[in-house]
Design a protein around this motif. Structure first.
Motif, mmCIF file in Angstrom:
data_model
loop_
_atom_site.group_PDB
_atom_site.id
_atom_site.type_symbol
_atom_site.label_atom_id
_atom_site.label_comp_id
_atom_site.label_asym_id
_atom_site.label_seq_id
_atom_site.Cartn_x
_atom_site.Cartn_y
_atom_site.Cartn_z
ATOM 1 N N UNK A 183 0.904 -1.317 -0.023
ATOM 2 C CA UNK A 183 -0.055 0.192 0.115
ATOM 3 C C UNK A 183 0.995 1.326 0.088
ATOM 4 N N UNK A 184 2.136 1.226 0.487
ATOM 5 C CA UNK A 184 2.903 2.415 0.535
ATOM 6 C C UNK A 184 4.211 2.116 -0.130
ATOM 7 N N UNK A 185 4.316 2.336 -1.459
ATOM 8 C CA UNK A 185 5.526 1.952 -2.288
ATOM 9 C C UNK A 185 6.615 2.525 -2.288
ATOM 10 N N UNK A 186 7.261 2.801 -1.153
ATOM 11 C CA UNK A 186 8.219 3.690 -0.772
ATOM 12 C C UNK A 186 9.657 3.320 -1.513
ATOM 13 N N UNK A 187 9.904 2.005 -1.613
ATOM 14 C CA UNK A 187 11.107 1.470 -2.355
ATOM 15 C C UNK A 187 10.946 2.162 -3.770
ATOM 16 N N UNK A 188 9.960 1.850 -4.402
ATOM 17 C CA UNK A 188 9.445 2.276 -5.842
ATOM 18 C C UNK A 188 9.654 3.864 -5.980
ATOM 19 N N UNK A 189 9.448 4.803 -5.091
ATOM 20 C CA UNK A 189 9.361 6.115 -4.969
ATOM 21 C C UNK A 189 10.760 6.597 -4.946
ATOM 22 N N UNK A 190 11.513 5.925 -3.951
ATOM 23 C CA UNK A 190 13.071 6.163 -3.803
ATOM 24 C C UNK A 190 13.776 5.873 -4.908
ATOM 25 N N UNK A 191 13.464 4.638 -5.399
ATOM 26 C CA UNK A 191 14.170 4.272 -6.628
ATOM 27 C C UNK A 191 14.164 5.156 -7.872
ATOM 28 N N UNK A 192 12.810 5.573 -7.876
ATOM 29 C CA UNK A 192 12.280 6.658 -8.923
ATOM 30 C C UNK A 192 12.969 7.979 -8.695
ATOM 31 N N UNK A 193 13.037 8.430 -7.643
ATOM 32 C CA UNK A 193 13.924 9.550 -7.661
ATOM 33 C C UNK A 193 15.252 9.578 -7.807
ATOM 34 N N UNK A 194 15.829 8.560 -7.392
ATOM 35 C CA UNK A 194 17.197 8.152 -7.904
ATOM 36 C C UNK A 194 17.585 8.274 -9.163
ATOM 37 N N UNK A 195 16.895 7.317 -9.970
ATOM 38 C CA UNK A 195 16.966 7.260 -11.542
ATOM 39 C C UNK A 195 16.583 8.537 -12.338
ATOM 40 N N UNK A 197 17.096 11.794 -10.732
ATOM 41 C CA UNK A 197 17.728 12.910 -10.393
ATOM 42 C C UNK A 197 19.096 12.701 -10.137
ATOM 43 N N UNK A 198 19.639 11.479 -9.690
ATOM 44 C CA UNK A 198 21.044 11.225 -9.007
ATOM 45 C C UNK A 198 22.233 11.484 -10.206
ATOM 46 N N UNK A 199 22.950 12.367 -9.753
ATOM 47 C CA UNK A 199 23.915 12.913 -10.576
ATOM 48 C C UNK A 199 24.905 11.723 -11.045
ATOM 49 N N UNK A 200 25.341 10.774 -10.133
ATOM 50 C CA UNK A 200 26.128 9.686 -10.488
ATOM 51 C C UNK A 200 25.568 8.765 -11.606
ATOM 52 N N UNK A 201 24.189 8.552 -11.482
ATOM 53 C CA UNK A 201 23.343 7.847 -12.362
ATOM 54 C C UNK A 201 23.586 8.498 -13.754
ATOM 55 N N UNK A 225 11.519 6.338 -24.080
ATOM 56 C CA UNK A 225 12.439 5.310 -23.918
ATOM 57 C C UNK A 225 13.627 5.699 -22.746
ATOM 58 N N UNK A 226 13.729 6.797 -22.657
ATOM 59 C CA UNK A 226 14.674 7.214 -21.478
ATOM 60 C C UNK A 226 14.303 7.341 -20.103
ATOM 61 N N UNK A 227 12.934 8.046 -19.736
ATOM 62 C CA UNK A 227 12.345 8.337 -18.522
ATOM 63 C C UNK A 227 12.199 7.221 -17.764
ATOM 64 N N UNK A 228 12.496 6.968 -16.495
ATOM 65 C CA UNK A 228 12.405 5.874 -15.919
ATOM 66 C C UNK A 228 10.963 5.598 -15.501
ATOM 67 N N UNK A 229 10.559 4.149 -15.458
ATOM 68 C CA UNK A 229 9.362 3.695 -15.098
ATOM 69 C C UNK A 229 9.419 2.548 -14.191
ATOM 70 N N UNK A 252 4.562 15.163 -9.605
ATOM 71 C CA UNK A 252 5.690 15.087 -10.247
ATOM 72 C C UNK A 252 6.580 13.948 -9.659
ATOM 73 N N UNK A 253 6.603 13.973 -8.279
ATOM 74 C CA UNK A 253 7.316 13.014 -7.809
ATOM 75 C C UNK A 253 6.773 11.624 -7.982
ATOM 76 N N UNK A 254 5.386 11.266 -8.236
ATOM 77 C CA UNK A 254 4.877 10.118 -8.666
ATOM 78 C C UNK A 254 4.880 9.704 -9.874
#
Length: 357
Positions: A183-195, A197-201, A225-229, A252-254
């Motif tokens: 019900x609370x997809x925190x991993x997906x949200x955290x992973x999505x933000x990293x993919x 906005x993360x400068x290293x990635x 093709x390039x935006x993470x999903x 936008x976060x979601x």
């Protein structure tokens, strides 16, 4: 007499030298002392095992008395203590003795099921709490989401898993499926933000192709093709409804989150399009059950894609089942790449494996 005191006596100018120092009672005591210390240590270890067994079994008994597993003072206290006990680091001998104890063996499956139900209730409660009170801006929703007590733990776990993924592939994933998102997809949200906005990635990602002869490229064509999903998969309609509503409220976060209500083994969703497929810790309650699910999931993935499986280790396996991918059946389908066991506040271990050609 202590050895240090014997040395003082021998060094004293008024001390009378013993003609047969090697036959003294002090020397005998020195020889016997390690045996006494060893016995004390063994008693201490046995008492530690007894205390751990008692804590786990008694906590299970108290949990069974609760009318429900929704968040509340009683269950928060019991599960908080249980997590603290099971997160302690012990050597393999103590862990094996605790886990092989018949009383612990007798409650292990039930205890994991209770933890799974309690975690689902906690996530659903917070998903509803975050959205309660009428319309909110996406920033307000995100601020409330970050007040979730274990938000930082999810961030740490996601970083750990992303580092493990990047150690097994040269390219950051762009399409991820998460089976058992809850019900609370925190991993997906955290992973999505990293993919996103993360400068290293961003530096690791494939370079945007240069147009020939200065011709402009239509970025709207490249964007899909390039935006993470991230596709979130869960068998519980209430979990999918809650997580979808939350994702939309985040704006936008979601953006980039998709949802489907389906069993992990459902053939209705082909997984060949995904670079990485996650399997949550609560998908399957035993090694045999998890192995059967993994085999059906892998059959729907493409060769070379990565499977990320959440596992556990040590006494943490009282909370989540431990997963072994090095079985004959799984090794035919998967090449194990990375296994990471955290020692801090993060409870879950992570296994990254590649689907064989």
């Amino acid at each position: 007499m202590p050895l240090f005191a014997s040395w003082l006596r021998l060094a004293s100018p008024t001390a009378k030298m013993d003609a047969r120092p090697c036959a003294s009672h002090d020397s005998i005591a020195i020889v016997e002392k390690p045996d006494a210390l060893h016995a004390q240590l063994a008693d201490s270890r046995a008492e530690k095992v007894r205390w751990l067994v008692q804590s786990i079994v008694e906590t299970h008994a108290q949990l069974l008395k609760l009318p429900h597993f929704r968040p509340g003072k009683a269950i928060n206290h019991l599960l908080g203590n249980l997590v603290a006990v099971c997160s302690e680091i012990h050597d393999r001998d103590i862990v094996d003795k605790v886990l092989s104890n018949p009383n612990v063996q007798g409650v292990l499956l039930s205890l994991r099921q209770i933890c799974a139900q309690a975690e689902s209730c906690l996530e659903l409660h917070w998903a509803e709490h975050i959205l309660a009170g009428g319309p909110q801006s996406p920033d307000e929703v995100l601020a409330r989401l970050k007040t979730f007590p274990y938000y930082e733990n999810y961030e740490e776990l996601t970083r750990l898993e992303l580092c493990a993924i990047l150690s097994a592939t040269k390219t950051p994933p762009r399409r991820v499926a998460f089976i058992g998102s809850g019900p609370l997809p925190l991993t997906s949200l955290c992973l999505l933000q990293s993919l996103k906005h993360d400068a290293l990635l961003a530096r690791l990602a494939p370079a945007t192709p240069h147009p020939p002869n200065g011709t402009a490229i239509d970025m709207s064509v490249l964007s899909p093709a390039t935006d993470p999903l991230i596709l979130n998969v869960d068998y519980d309609p209430a979990a999918i409804a809650a997580s979808l509503t939350l994702s939309l409220a985040l704006g936008e976060t979601g953006s980039g989150m998709e949802f489907i209500c389906a069993e992990a083994t459902s053939p209705s969703k082909d997984l060949a399009e995904f670079d990485v497929v996650y399997m949550a810790a609560l998908v399957g309650m035993s090694q045999a059950e998890k192995e059967g699910i993994i085999l059906q999931v892998v059959d729907r993935m493409r060769a070379g894609a990565l499977l990320v499986v959440r596992s556990s280790w040590g006494l943490r396996s009282c909370l989540y089942p431990e997963v072994d991918l090095a079985t004959e059946g799984l090794l035919k389908k998967l090449e194990c790449c990375v296994v990471v066991h955290p020692y801090g506040q993060v409870v879950n271990s992570v296994i990254v494996a590649r689907v064989r050609q």
